[in-house]
Design a protein around this motif. Sequence first.
Motif, PDB file in Angstrom:
ATOM      1  N   ASP A  54     103.749  12.450  57.166  1.00  0.00           N
ATOM      2  CA  ASP A  54     103.343  11.318  56.331  1.00  0.00           C
ATOM      3  C   ASP A  54     102.234  10.517  57.012  1.00  0.00           C
ATOM      4  O   ASP A  54     101.306  10.042  56.359  1.00  0.00           O
ATOM      5  CB  ASP A  54     104.540  10.409  56.038  1.00  0.00           C
ATOM      6  CG  ASP A  54     105.556  11.089  55.121  1.00  0.00           C
ATOM      7  OD1 ASP A  54     105.169  12.029  54.386  1.00  0.00           O
ATOM      8  OD2 ASP A  54     106.729  10.679  55.141  1.00  0.00           O
ATOM      9  N   ALA A  55     102.305  10.394  58.337  1.00  0.00           N
ATOM     10  CA  ALA A  55     101.274   9.657  59.071  1.00  0.00           C
ATOM     11  C   ALA A  55      99.923  10.358  58.939  1.00  0.00           C
ATOM     12  O   ALA A  55      98.889   9.707  58.749  1.00  0.00           O
ATOM     13  CB  ALA A  55     101.659   9.537  60.540  1.00  0.00           C
ATOM     14  N   ALA A  56      99.924  11.678  58.996  1.00  0.00           N
ATOM     15  CA  ALA A  56      98.674  12.429  58.849  1.00  0.00           C
ATOM     16  C   ALA A  56      98.117  12.280  57.442  1.00  0.00           C
ATOM     17  O   ALA A  56      96.906  12.148  57.261  1.00  0.00           O
ATOM     18  CB  ALA A  56      98.897  13.895  59.175  1.00  0.00           C
ATOM     19  N   ALA A  61      94.054   9.953  53.933  1.00  0.00           N
ATOM     20  CA  ALA A  61      93.701   9.128  52.777  1.00  0.00           C
ATOM     21  C   ALA A  61      92.803   7.965  53.196  1.00  0.00           C
ATOM     22  O   ALA A  61      91.853   7.614  52.494  1.00  0.00           O
ATOM     23  CB  ALA A  61      94.962   8.604  52.096  1.00  0.00           C
ATOM     24  N   ALA A  62      93.103   7.374  54.356  1.00  0.00           N
ATOM     25  CA  ALA A  62      92.298   6.253  54.834  1.00  0.00           C
ATOM     26  C   ALA A  62      90.880   6.695  55.165  1.00  0.00           C
ATOM     27  O   ALA A  62      89.920   5.957  54.962  1.00  0.00           O
ATOM     28  CB  ALA A  62      92.944   5.623  56.056  1.00  0.00           C
TER      29      ALA A  62
END
Length: 106
Positions: A54-56, A61-62
Amino acid sequence: MTSASKDVDMDVTGAGTVGGAGAVRPVHLAKPAAVNAAPAPGVQVPRDEVQISDAARSLSAAQIDPQVRAARLAEIKSAIEAGTYDSPQRLEAAIDKMIAAWSRGA
């Protein structure tokens, strides 16, 4: 003089003595046998698998969203101008990440 006009064989007469250049001869390789696309019965073919955290996904997305990127750059610029971007905590976190990467062999 071209190599096609005269063949010269190399004459090695002792250690350290070479009597001339040898002719370059083409190498003829046999064609590889056809590979059967289907595995043999009872053989399991390993499958590659990728798991994205999820962090990746959030980082990806950022990086893609120009508004998120612009907002983050504005935060960083503001912190640098205020003199709060560099801190002992940031330095320690960076050192910890670097040591962890070295420990993993990255």
